[in-house]
Design a protein around this motif. Structure first.
Motif, PDB file in Angstrom:
ATOM      1  N   ASP A   1      10.262  93.160  34.981  1.00 30.31           N
ATOM      2  CA  ASP A   1      10.316  94.562  34.545  1.00 30.31           C
ATOM      3  C   ASP A   1       8.966  95.013  33.986  1.00 30.31           C
ATOM      4  O   ASP A   1       8.898  95.702  32.955  1.00 30.31           O
ATOM      5  CB  ASP A   1      11.416  94.754  33.511  1.00 30.31           C
ATOM      6  N   ILE A   2       7.886  94.639  34.655  1.00 31.13           N
ATOM      7  CA  ILE A   2       6.539  94.999  34.209  1.00 31.13           C
ATOM      8  C   ILE A   2       6.096  96.294  34.880  1.00 31.13           C
ATOM      9  O   ILE A   2       6.028  96.376  36.105  1.00 31.13           O
ATOM     10  CB  ILE A   2       5.536  93.862  34.507  1.00 31.13           C
ATOM     11  N   LYS A   3       5.796  97.272  34.050  1.00 31.30           N
ATOM     12  CA  LYS A   3       5.258  98.550  34.540  1.00 31.30           C
ATOM     13  C   LYS A   3       3.838  98.773  34.056  1.00 31.30           C
ATOM     14  O   LYS A   3       3.087  99.563  34.622  1.00 31.30           O
ATOM     15  CB  LYS A   3       6.150  99.706  34.075  1.00 31.30           C
ATOM     16  N   GLN A   4       3.484  98.073  32.978  1.00 26.03           N
ATOM     17  CA  GLN A   4       2.141  98.187  32.412  1.00 26.03           C
ATOM     18  C   GLN A   4       1.586  96.809  32.112  1.00 26.03           C
ATOM     19  O   GLN A   4       2.336  95.860  31.851  1.00 26.03           O
ATOM     20  CB  GLN A   4       2.179  99.024  31.126  1.00 26.03           C
ATOM     21  N   LEU A   5       0.262  96.708  32.152  1.00 28.29           N
ATOM     22  CA  LEU A   5      -0.416  95.452  31.857  1.00 28.29           C
ATOM     23  C   LEU A   5      -1.134  95.559  30.518  1.00 28.29           C
ATOM     24  O   LEU A   5      -1.666  96.614  30.165  1.00 28.29           O
ATOM     25  CB  LEU A   5      -1.430  95.109  32.949  1.00 28.29           C
ATOM     26  N   THR A   6      -1.167  94.452  29.782  1.00 25.75           N
ATOM     27  CA  THR A   6      -1.915  94.416  28.529  1.00 25.75           C
ATOM     28  C   THR A   6      -3.411  94.336  28.834  1.00 25.75           C
ATOM     29  O   THR A   6      -3.827  94.096  29.979  1.00 25.75           O
ATOM     30  CB  THR A   6      -1.516  93.203  27.684  1.00 25.75           C
ATOM     31  N   TYR A   7      -4.211  94.511  27.799  1.00 30.15           N
ATOM     32  CA  TYR A   7      -5.672  94.438  27.968  1.00 30.15           C
ATOM     33  C   TYR A   7      -6.087  93.099  28.570  1.00 30.15           C
ATOM     34  O   TYR A   7      -6.903  93.053  29.499  1.00 30.15           O
ATOM     35  CB  TYR A   7      -6.370  94.644  26.617  1.00 30.15           C
ATOM     36  N   ILE A   8      -5.532  92.008  28.055  1.00 25.62           N
ATOM     37  CA  ILE A   8      -5.951  90.684  28.520  1.00 25.62           C
ATOM     38  C   ILE A   8      -5.542  90.464  29.965  1.00 25.62           C
ATOM     39  O   ILE A   8      -6.230  89.770  30.730  1.00 25.62           O
ATOM     40  CB  ILE A   8      -5.389  89.574  27.597  1.00 25.62           C
ATOM     41  N   GLN A   9      -4.426  91.068  30.396  1.00 26.87           N
ATOM     42  CA  GLN A   9      -3.992  90.927  31.783  1.00 26.87           C
ATOM     43  C   GLN A   9      -4.869  91.746  32.729  1.00 26.87           C
ATOM     44  O   GLN A   9      -5.292  91.261  33.778  1.00 26.87           O
ATOM     45  CB  GLN A   9      -2.527  91.348  31.913  1.00 26.87           C
TER      46      GLN A   9
ATOM     47  N   GLU B   1      -2.584 101.227  24.546  1.00 26.75           N
ATOM     48  CA  GLU B   1      -3.604 100.215  24.799  1.00 26.75           C
ATOM     49  C   GLU B   1      -3.397  99.510  26.143  1.00 26.75           C
ATOM     50  O   GLU B   1      -4.199  98.652  26.521  1.00 26.75           O
ATOM     51  CB  GLU B   1      -3.591  99.172  23.674  1.00 26.75           C
ATOM     52  N   MET B   2      -2.324  99.883  26.868  1.00 26.83           N
ATOM     53  CA  MET B   2      -1.984  99.189  28.108  1.00 26.83           C
ATOM     54  C   MET B   2      -2.350 100.028  29.331  1.00 26.83           C
ATOM     55  O   MET B   2      -2.577 101.239  29.228  1.00 26.83           O
ATOM     56  CB  MET B   2      -0.498  98.840  28.106  1.00 26.83           C
ATOM     57  N   LEU B   3      -2.433  99.355  30.468  1.00 22.72           N
ATOM     58  CA  LEU B   3      -2.810  99.990  31.729  1.00 22.72           C
ATOM     59  C   LEU B   3      -1.640  99.936  32.699  1.00 22.72           C
ATOM     60  O   LEU B   3      -0.987  98.901  32.846  1.00 22.72           O
ATOM     61  CB  LEU B   3      -4.029  99.273  32.329  1.00 22.72           C
ATOM     62  N   SER B   4      -1.381 101.032  33.383  1.00 24.82           N
ATOM     63  CA  SER B   4      -0.304 101.084  34.370  1.00 24.82           C
ATOM     64  C   SER B   4      -0.534 100.048  35.464  1.00 24.82           C
ATOM     65  O   SER B   4      -1.654  99.886  35.957  1.00 24.82           O
ATOM     66  CB  SER B   4      -0.229 102.485  34.963  1.00 24.82           C
ATOM     67  N   LEU B   5       0.524  99.344  35.848  1.00 30.23           N
ATOM     68  CA  LEU B   5       0.420  98.345  36.912  1.00 30.23           C
ATOM     69  C   LEU B   5      -0.021  98.987  38.217  1.00 30.23           C
ATOM     70  O   LEU B   5      -0.878  98.433  38.929  1.00 30.23           O
ATOM     71  CB  LEU B   5       1.771  97.642  37.095  1.00 30.23           C
ATOM     72  N   ASP B   6       0.519 100.147  38.537  1.00 31.81           N
ATOM     73  CA  ASP B   6       0.142 100.834  39.779  1.00 31.81           C
ATOM     74  C   ASP B   6      -1.336 101.229  39.756  1.00 31.81           C
ATOM     75  O   ASP B   6      -2.033 101.097  40.773  1.00 31.81           O
ATOM     76  CB  ASP B   6       1.015 102.070  39.979  1.00 31.81           C
ATOM     77  N   THR B   7      -1.815 101.689  38.612  1.00 34.01           N
ATOM     78  CA  THR B   7      -3.236 102.047  38.487  1.00 34.01           C
ATOM     79  C   THR B   7      -4.117 100.818  38.668  1.00 34.01           C
ATOM     80  O   THR B   7      -5.155 100.872  39.343  1.00 34.01           O
ATOM     81  CB  THR B   7      -3.513 102.678  37.112  1.00 34.01           C
ATOM     82  N   PHE B   8      -3.697  99.701  38.071  1.00 43.22           N
ATOM     83  CA  PHE B   8      -4.447  98.452  38.200  1.00 43.22           C
ATOM     84  C   PHE B   8      -4.545  98.018  39.658  1.00 43.22           C
ATOM     85  O   PHE B   8      -5.613  97.621  40.138  1.00 43.22           O
ATOM     86  CB  PHE B   8      -3.770  97.364  37.370  1.00 43.22           C
TER      87      PHE B   8
END
Length: 516
Positions: A116-124, A88-95
């Motif tokens: 240590d964030i590599k992925q973002l949640t939906y709300i982020q 359900e999360m999105l890659s930080l680099d993709t974002f």
């Protein structure tokens, strides 16, 4: 007769331990995972029931008002593992590639190294671009999904850009560009620490102001450059009123845990304070102020409260699809017992969890009960910290940090410990007193199963009174139907006042009838 009574007491003390071992199979006879496992297997289900009308679905807790129900229990099983959460999360680099926002390199570096964030949640991934546009925004999402960084990242980025394009030499001391308000000291401290980590390597100056020593700050104030002020509402309100802090250059006001700040306990003073800011001019970036609200629950009368200070039609909403739903990644146990059996059951459960190195949070509805639990456990050989709103600041300060740093594995607290605090260490929440409002249950459960916590998370609920059973039945119904949790109104004082008025009207009507 005496032997029978002793046997019954021992049985009651042991059944919590039996439930803790979870001997019930989480699967049915066909190997399918059960949504709800019950002591009485006829109430087990492996899929949601379509009929959503309350009262039409058989509940394991339906007969819990009867004295013979003591010893019964049911478990809402965890149905989502970490791998499913990751999908359900999105890659930080993709974002970063897909967005036109050019974030400061130090901020991105800190996200990756400090958090240590590599992925973002939906709300982020949805909230950050919306906030960056400058619109008034409500961030409404389940607990533990990263709402703090959702607003901090765009707020800090906009301050960095503003400082580059504007001459800051004329800005006076104690004149922040953004203000973040919280209802509690522990939450203000936590947000301050997150902000410091995010802004590491930048020239952003952060000040955290806590209540409890406001008089000292007023008698001996400090004056310095500050970009972001993070404060409890009461403390900052006094400092602004006395002129120690200035608000004419504030570009953004954040209400973190907005549900609590907009409760009737705060709302009148908060609305008076918010009238200092030109929210109606937010489109004129040089003079307007942006309002952000973040919470896992919202008062039902939020429009009525905010229309006094803002055009509510201009507020955008970023809402999580999981808002006001039970956490699918947290196992939730509901145990029916006598009130007098709770201490011994608590001690057995706490000792069992500590033997597995599982840190615990124990919630009570009142400060006196929180004090009692702490004394009881410490006298029973269990090291336990106590945290509640009635404690003096010099005693209360640092209690939560001691738990977070591993100095103690058990924290006894009231709902003051359930609002926004990021308890990554905790793996088990025990509701010694079951909350009487669904919104409080949501916040308590939200202390575990948070983003980044990969351990098994469990909530154990001790159910003793009739009022508690009524709330449990609503929660069980939502679990069986897959629907939203009902009556999630975070304005607790408003609910209580309405109930008092309703009771007074009933007494008045009865008195009138008796008179005639």
């Amino acid at each position: 007769m005496l032997n029978t009574k002793i046997f019954q007491i021992k049985a009651l003390r042991c059944y919590v331990t039996a439930v803790a071992k979870t001997k019930l199979s989480p699967n049915n006879k066909f190997g399918q995972q059960l949504l709800i496992s019950c002591k009485r297997p006829e109430f087990n289900i492996d899929r949601h029931v379509d009929d959503s009308k309350f009262g039409s679905v058989p509940l394991a807790s339906n007969r819990w008002q009867h004295r013979k129900s003591k010893g019964d229990f049911f478990i809402i099983n965890s149905t989502q593992d970490e791998e499913q959460r990751q999908t359900e999360m999105l890659s930080l680099d993709t974002f970063l590639q897909d967005n036109t926002i050019e974030f400061n390199s130090e901020l991105i570096k800190n996200l990756k190294t400090e958090f240590d964030i590599k992925q973002l949640t939906y709300i982020q991934s949805t909230g950050i671009p919306k906030i960056f546009t400058g619109d008034h925004t409500i961030i409404a999402a389940e607990t533990g999904c990263g709402k703090t960084l959702t607003y901090l990242l765009p707020v800090v980025q906009k301050i960095i850009e503003h400082k580059k394009s504007t001459n800051m030499n004329n800005r006076k001391f104690n004149t922040p560009l953004s203000i973040i308000l919280t209802p509690g000291r522990e939450l203000a401290t936590q947000i301050g620490m997150v902000a410091e980590k995010l802004c590491k390597g930048t020239d952003i100056k952060i000040e955290t102001i806590l209540g409890g020593n406001t008089k000292k700050l007023m008698m001996n104030p400090e004056f310095k450059d500050v970009d972001i002020v993070i404060a409890t509402f009461g403390a900052l309100s006094k400092l602004v009123t006395t002129g120690i802090y200035r608000t004419e250059e504030v570009q953004c006001v954040v209400l973190d845990e907005a549900d609590t700040l907009l409760d009737d306990s705060f709302s009148d003073k908060l609305c008076h304070f918010l009238k200092k800011f030109p929210f109606h001019l937010q489109n004129e970036r040089s003079v307007g102020t942006q309002m952000l609200l973040a919470s896992a629950t919202m008062p039902t009368n939020i429009t009525e409260l905010l229309h006094k200070v803002i055009d509510v039609t201009t507020i955008q909403e970023v809402v999580s699809p999981n808002l006001h739903k039970l956490q699918p990644n947290v196992e939730q146990r509901f145990l029916r017992m006598n009130k007098g059996d709770r201490p011994s059951n608590l001690l057995n459960l706490v000792k069992r969890e500590l033997s597995k190195n599982h840190p615990l949070l124990i919630f009570s509805n009142k400060s006196a009960t929180s004090d009692y639990i702490s004394l009881f456990l410490n006298n029973s050989g269990v090291n336990c910290l106590n945290l509640n709103g009635d404690m003096l600041m010099k005693i209360r300060l640092g209690r939560f940090e001691q738990f977070q740093q591993g100095m103690c594995d058990v924290l006894s607290t009231t709902d003051i410990g359930s609002r926004g605090l990021d308890t990554q260490r905790a793996q088990h929440v025990i509701n010694f007193d079951f909350p009487l409002h669904v919104s409080d249950y949501i916040h308590r459960c939200g202390r575990i199963g948070r983003v980044g916590n990969f351990s098994k998370s469990v909530v154990t609920n001790f159910i003793s009174s009739g009022r508690e059973i009524g709330v449990v039945q609503r929660i069980e119904h939502a679990a069986r139907t897959g629907g939203l949790l009902p009556n999630v109104n975070a304005n607790i004082k408003g609910i209580i006042n309405k109930q008092i008025l309703k009771d007074m009207e009933q007494i008045k009507a009865k008195t009138t009838d008796d008179f005639f």
